[in-house]
Write an enzyme that holds these catalytic residues in place. Structure first.
Site, PDB file in Angstrom:
ATOM      1  N   LYS A   1      -2.389  -8.568  -7.657  1.00  0.00           N
ATOM      2  CA  LYS A   1      -3.306  -8.336  -6.543  1.00  0.00           C
ATOM      3  C   LYS A   1      -2.750  -7.179  -5.712  1.00  0.00           C
ATOM      4  CE  LYS A   1      -3.622  -8.926  -2.738  1.00  0.00           C
ATOM      5  NZ  LYS A   1      -3.843  -7.907  -1.647  1.00  0.00           N
ATOM      6  N   PRO A   2      -3.338  -5.996  -5.839  1.00  0.00           N
ATOM      7  CA  PRO A   2      -2.844  -4.844  -5.084  1.00  0.00           C
ATOM      8  C   PRO A   2      -3.238  -4.931  -3.614  1.00  0.00           C
ATOM      9  CG  PRO A   2      -4.780  -4.218  -6.329  1.00  0.00           C
ATOM     10  CD  PRO A   2      -4.471  -5.638  -6.708  1.00  0.00           C
TER      11      PRO A   2
ATOM     12  N   TRP B   1       0.814  -1.218   0.000  1.00  0.00           N
ATOM     13  CA  TRP B   1       0.000   0.000   0.000  1.00  0.00           C
ATOM     14  C   TRP B   1       0.852   1.273   0.000  1.00  0.00           C
ATOM     15  CZ3 TRP B   1       1.757   2.551   4.132  1.00  0.00           C
ATOM     16  CH2 TRP B   1       2.286   1.791   5.184  1.00  0.00           C
ATOM     17  N   ASN B   2       2.151   1.159   0.285  1.00  0.00           N
ATOM     18  CA  ASN B   2       2.864   2.414   0.568  1.00  0.00           C
ATOM     19  C   ASN B   2       3.227   3.209  -0.676  1.00  0.00           C
ATOM     20  OD1 ASN B   2       4.724   0.420  -0.063  1.00  0.00           O
ATOM     21  ND2 ASN B   2       6.290   1.219   1.316  1.00  0.00           N
TER      22      ASN B   2
ATOM     23  N   CYS C   1      10.134   1.142   3.017  1.00  0.00           N
ATOM     24  CA  CYS C   1      10.974   0.044   3.510  1.00  0.00           C
ATOM     25  C   CYS C   1      12.433   0.458   3.571  1.00  0.00           C
ATOM     26  CB  CYS C   1      10.825  -1.164   2.614  1.00  0.00           C
ATOM     27  SG  CYS C   1      11.340  -0.798   0.941  1.00  0.00           S
TER      28      CYS C   1
ATOM     29  N   GLU D   1      10.860  -8.231  -2.209  1.00  0.00           N
ATOM     30  CA  GLU D   1      11.364  -6.968  -1.665  1.00  0.00           C
ATOM     31  C   GLU D   1      10.641  -6.748  -0.348  1.00  0.00           C
ATOM     32  OE1 GLU D   1      10.408  -2.797  -2.617  1.00  0.00           O
ATOM     33  OE2 GLU D   1      11.078  -3.353  -0.606  1.00  0.00           O
ATOM     34  N   LEU D   2      11.317  -7.028   0.743  1.00  0.00           N
ATOM     35  CA  LEU D   2      10.643  -7.191   2.024  1.00  0.00           C
ATOM     36  C   LEU D   2      10.961  -6.047   2.984  1.00  0.00           C
ATOM     37  CD1 LEU D   2      11.232 -11.051   2.297  1.00  0.00           C
ATOM     38  CD2 LEU D   2       9.337  -9.828   1.221  1.00  0.00           C
TER      39      LEU D   2
ATOM     40  N   GLU E   1      14.971  -4.951  -8.482  1.00  0.00           N
ATOM     41  CA  GLU E   1      13.981  -4.255  -9.302  1.00  0.00           C
ATOM     42  C   GLU E   1      14.603  -2.975  -9.841  1.00  0.00           C
ATOM     43  OE1 GLU E   1      10.479  -4.142  -6.544  1.00  0.00           O
ATOM     44  OE2 GLU E   1       9.692  -5.559  -7.994  1.00  0.00           O
TER      45      GLU E   1
ATOM     46  N   GLY F   1       6.526  -6.308   0.302  1.00  0.00           N
ATOM     47  CA  GLY F   1       5.712  -6.249   1.517  1.00  0.00           C
ATOM     48  C   GLY F   1       6.499  -6.744   2.705  1.00  0.00           C
TER      49      GLY F   1
HETATM   50  N1  LIG Z   1       9.058  -3.729   1.774  1.00  0.00           N
HETATM   51  C1  LIG Z   1       8.117  -2.827   1.695  1.00  0.00           C
HETATM   52  O1  LIG Z   1       8.138  -1.910   0.889  1.00  0.00           O
HETATM   53  C2  LIG Z   1       6.965  -2.919   2.580  1.00  0.00           C
HETATM   54  C3  LIG Z   1       7.122  -3.441   3.834  1.00  0.00           C
HETATM   55  N2  LIG Z   1       6.048  -3.530   4.644  1.00  0.00           N
HETATM   56  C4  LIG Z   1       6.239  -4.053   5.989  1.00  0.00           C
HETATM   57  O2  LIG Z   1       5.134  -4.900   6.297  1.00  0.00           O
HETATM   58  C5  LIG Z   1       4.511  -4.424   7.468  1.00  0.00           C
HETATM   59  C6  LIG Z   1       3.058  -4.698   7.405  1.00  0.00           C
HETATM   60  O3  LIG Z   1       2.508  -3.998   6.271  1.00  0.00           O
HETATM   61  P1  LIG Z   1       1.417  -4.711   5.457  1.00  0.00           P
HETATM   62  O4  LIG Z   1       0.814  -3.837   4.451  1.00  0.00           O
HETATM   63  O5  LIG Z   1       0.504  -5.387   6.426  1.00  0.00           O
HETATM   64  O6  LIG Z   1       2.298  -5.742   4.636  1.00  0.00           O
HETATM   65  P2  LIG Z   1       1.819  -7.138   4.123  1.00  0.00           P
HETATM   66  O7  LIG Z   1       3.056  -7.853   3.764  1.00  0.00           O
HETATM   67  O8  LIG Z   1       0.874  -7.767   5.058  1.00  0.00           O
HETATM   68  O9  LIG Z   1       0.987  -6.791   2.761  1.00  0.00           O
HETATM   69  C7  LIG Z   1       1.652  -6.598   1.550  1.00  0.00           C
HETATM   70  C8  LIG Z   1       0.844  -7.312   0.457  1.00  0.00           C
HETATM   71  O10 LIG Z   1       0.797  -8.699   0.770  1.00  0.00           O
HETATM   72  C9  LIG Z   1      -0.554  -9.147   0.778  1.00  0.00           C
HETATM   73  N3  LIG Z   1      -0.689 -10.241   1.739  1.00  0.00           N
HETATM   74  C10 LIG Z   1      -0.905 -10.141   3.069  1.00  0.00           C
HETATM   75  N4  LIG Z   1      -0.992 -11.363   3.610  1.00  0.00           N
HETATM   76  C11 LIG Z   1      -0.855 -12.267   2.589  1.00  0.00           C
HETATM   77  C12 LIG Z   1      -0.872 -13.691   2.490  1.00  0.00           C
HETATM   78  N5  LIG Z   1      -1.036 -14.467   3.565  1.00  0.00           N
HETATM   79  N6  LIG Z   1      -0.725 -14.260   1.275  1.00  0.00           N
HETATM   80  C13 LIG Z   1      -0.535 -13.488   0.189  1.00  0.00           C
HETATM   81  N7  LIG Z   1      -0.500 -12.131   0.200  1.00  0.00           N
HETATM   82  C14 LIG Z   1      -0.661 -11.545   1.404  1.00  0.00           C
HETATM   83  C15 LIG Z   1      -1.343  -7.912   1.160  1.00  0.00           C
HETATM   84  O11 LIG Z   1      -2.686  -8.051   0.780  1.00  0.00           O
HETATM   85  C16 LIG Z   1      -0.613  -6.850   0.372  1.00  0.00           C
HETATM   86  O12 LIG Z   1      -1.063  -6.874  -0.968  1.00  0.00           O
HETATM   87  C17 LIG Z   1       4.834  -2.936   7.489  1.00  0.00           C
HETATM   88  O13 LIG Z   1       4.715  -2.422   8.792  1.00  0.00           O
HETATM   89  C18 LIG Z   1       6.260  -2.946   7.010  1.00  0.00           C
HETATM   90  O14 LIG Z   1       7.083  -3.338   8.095  1.00  0.00           O
HETATM   91  C19 LIG Z   1       4.793  -3.183   4.249  1.00  0.00           C
HETATM   92  C20 LIG Z   1       4.616  -2.620   2.991  1.00  0.00           C
HETATM   93  C21 LIG Z   1       5.700  -2.395   2.089  1.00  0.00           C
HETATM   94  O1  LIG Z   2       8.675  -0.404  -0.714  1.00  0.00           O
HETATM   95  C1  LIG Z   2       9.170   0.699  -0.545  1.00  0.00           C
HETATM   96  O2  LIG Z   2       9.124   1.327   0.499  1.00  0.00           O
HETATM   97  C2  LIG Z   2       9.846   1.252  -1.753  1.00  0.00           C
HETATM   98  O3  LIG Z   2      10.544   0.207  -2.392  1.00  0.00           O
HETATM   99  C3  LIG Z   2      10.801   2.356  -1.390  1.00  0.00           C
HETATM  100  S1  LIG Z   2      11.397   3.126  -2.820  1.00  0.00           S
HETATM  101  O4  LIG Z   2      11.861   2.095  -3.781  1.00  0.00           O
HETATM  102  O5  LIG Z   2      10.246   3.856  -3.402  1.00  0.00           O
HETATM  103  O6  LIG Z   2      12.463   3.981  -2.364  1.00  0.00           O
END
Ligand SMILES: NC(=O)C1=CN([C@@H]2O[C@H](COP(=O)(O)OP(=O)(O)OC[C@H]3O[C@@H](n4cnc5c(N)ncnc54)[C@H](O)[C@@H]3O)[C@@H](O)[C@H]2O)C=CC1
Ligand SMILES: O=C(O)[C@H](O)CS(=O)(=O)O
Length: 489
Positions: A181-182, A157-158, A293, A259-260, A468, A237
């Site tokens: 799937k967004p 979502w970010n 992230c 990308e976690l 990426e 995520g």
């Molecule tokens: N690396 C990054 O850019 C991101 C890291 N995060 C981290 O994740 C933490 C939680 O944020 P969330 O939005 O809850 O992340 P999340 O990882 O739960 O959600 C990200 C995506 O994964 C999907 N998802 C969730 N559970 C799933 C499952 N069991 N199977 C398949 N897809 C699934 C969600 O619907 C969403 O589309 C944040 O506080 C942050 O620490 C969150 C968003 C972006």
């Molecule tokens: O998931 C994120 O937070 C993004 O990858 C950060 S960036 O690539 O837009 O800097």
């Protein structure tokens, strides 16, 4: 000023499967404005049935799409880029409407997303293989680049525009087809981007999007994880979900790009330009309200300059304007959901309970609404605190004082994560020692704004793998096939 669209049909509420915009067959998912909680629209709360229909469409379209000449694919992707930029205002408004970031950031994200689309439109025509000098007579040997096949993209979502753009663009460029799937909180920008891709000429079935609630998302994604026709998962995520996808996709041995989460250290050495370090930290930390992230999660300041730095930083953080995207002067928006605010509040309360002191902010802003948290600076933070081991994902800067370079490198690396790291120093020998020693996929040296389409973006350790953007970003969507022809003498 209320957020409105010029081209209202970009506010979409259906899945897009096999070139058709399809109504929800079952329940629907509310999409709300994080600033006010107001309903924006409803989208399908899909399940395994829609997921399978999307995978079927993508599989059927792959045979044809992979044979479209690279230049023709590139032209379609370039048209998509042009349409995205032509609709920057509406797409930026959608981002801010559903994610909450200030409008200037929302519009800026569209330019950032388009930079990936443009980049991979160009990369599409450079998927060169190799002719290999045969070690024996009578043979011709080749390494040929081929598309992986059907790609499943799950996005966060970010950055509702940039994250999906930097997955769909390379996939299409490589000749792959896509099901995506967004995030449940921010599906609207993705739906609008897919509409523009359709308008740009992406053929039916090549790109498919399915929306779902948090509760139904596992049903949708598990259908793709179990489907042998889906050959790759690209995910941005949280690390726990990334690990789930890796485990679950093992049965069909899918390719993975993950990308976690991160836990970026930001180190200010005594020889740094402190004003530059403050500006770099402001850019890296408060972008998207700290919901990225790669934002600094731990800030280490060498003892000799700690107090001067913290005073300079406090002055800048105090001046940040918090408010909704509908107020053009807002610099920090609401957090994405209640869960996010609860986590940020828990981190601050835990830090204070363990001895940290609040220098700026430190709590919610109920007068603005339930999703707002004040930009916060803590001093006296240490490694025992939750904010040192978990990603806060909010506008909180915990400052930790340190004495020696060896001590701070050990502290910076003392985390399972390794996505981004930053440090400020003007000692050239120290710069290369520290850059070499930091365990992360990305290092910012005297720079807080590191994201760019030309850069290989990704992490190490539990921040995931795959890259990426850059020329590396296309490789993740390709196989290398070795072709050997004999009897040529
Ligand atoms: N690396 C990054 O850019 C991101 C890291 N995060 C981290 O994740 C933490 C939680 O944020 P969330 O939005 O809850 O992340 P999340 O990882 O739960 O959600 C990200 C995506 O994964 C999907 N998802 C969730 N559970 C799933 C499952 N069991 N199977 C398949 N897809 C699934 C969600 O619907 C969403 O589309 C944040 O506080 C942050 O620490 C969150 C968003 C972006
Ligand atoms: O998931 C994120 O937070 C993004 O990858 C950060 S960036 O690539 O837009 O800097």
């Amino acid at each position: 000023m209320p957020l409105t669209l010029q081209r209202t049909e970009l506010l979409r509420s259906r899945n897009y499967i096999a070139g058709e915009w399809r109504e929800a067959t079952g329940s629907q998912l509310d999409v709300t404005d994080p600033a006010t909680g107001a309903l924006i629209t409803r989208v399908p709360d899909s399940g395994a049935c829609e997921a399978r229909e999307a995978a079927e469409a993508a599989h059927a379209a792959f045979a044809t799409w992979r044979k479209v000449p690279a230049k023709q694919r590139a032209q379609i992707i370039k048209r998509w880029n042009d349409l995205v930029l032509a609709h920057q205002d509406d797409l930026g408004t959608l981002v801010s409407m559903e994610q909450g970031k200030p409008l200037a950031e929302g519009k800026g994200e569209i330019v950032y997303a388009a930079s990936y689309i443009e980049w991979f439109a160009e990369e599409a025509t450079r998927m060169n293989g190799e002719i290999i000098p045969a070690p024996v007579a009578g043979r011709r040997m080749f390494a040929v680049k081929e598309p992986v096949g059907v790609i499943a993209a799950i996005t966060p979502w970010n950055f509702p525009a940039a994250m999906i753009a930097r997955k769909i663009a390379p996939a299409l460029a490589a000749g792959c087809t896509v099901v995506c799937k967004p995030a449940e909180d921010t599906p609207l920008t993705s739906l609008a981007l897919v509409r523009l891709a359709e308008e740009a000429g992406v053929p039916p079935g090549v790109l498919n999007i399915v929306t779902a609630s948090r509760e139904n998302t596992p049903e949708v994604v598990d259908a793709w994880l179990d489907d042998p026709r889906v050959r790759k998962i690209t995910f941005t995520g949280s690390t726990p979900v990334g690990k789930h996808l890796a485990r679950r996709s093992a049965d069909t041995l899918k390719k993975l790009s993950l990308e976690l989460g991160g836990n970026a250290p930001f180190i200010v050495f005594e020889d740094a330009d402190l004003d530059a370090a403050v500006e770099g930290l402001m850019a890296a930390k408060f972008r998207n309200g700290g919901q990225t992230c790669v934002c600094p999660n731990r800030v280490f300041v060498q003892a000799k300059v700690h107090d001067t730095f913290s005073e300079k930083l406090a002055a800048r953080v105090k001046a940040l304007k918090v408010g909704p995207a509908s107020d053009a002067s807002s610099q920090i928006g609401p957090m994405i959901n209640a869960r996010a605010v609860e986590k940020i509040e828990r981190h601050v309360q835990d830090a204070v309970a363990r001895g940290a002191r609040v220098l700026v902010g430190g709590g919610r802003l109920p007068e603005l609404g339930p999703r707002y948290f004040a930009p916060t600076v803590l001093v006296g933070a240490d490694g025992t605190m939750a904010c040192a081991s978990e990603e806060t994902f909010g506008p909180v800067v915990p400052l930790t004082r340190f004495d020696t370079e060896a001590e701070v490198i050990a502290a910076a690396n003392d985390t399972p994560f390794g996505l981004a790291a930053y440090f400020y120093s003007n000692d050239i020998r120290r710069v290369w020692r520290v850059a070499d020693a930091l365990e992360s996929g990305i290092v910012g040296i005297n720079e807080g704004a590191i994201a760019a389409e030309a850069a290989p973006f990704g992490g190490v350790k539990e921040s995931g793998y795959g890259r990426e953007g850059s020329t590396h970003g296309l490789e993740d969507y390709l196989h290398t096939k070795y072709v050997c022809q004999g009897q040529l003498d």
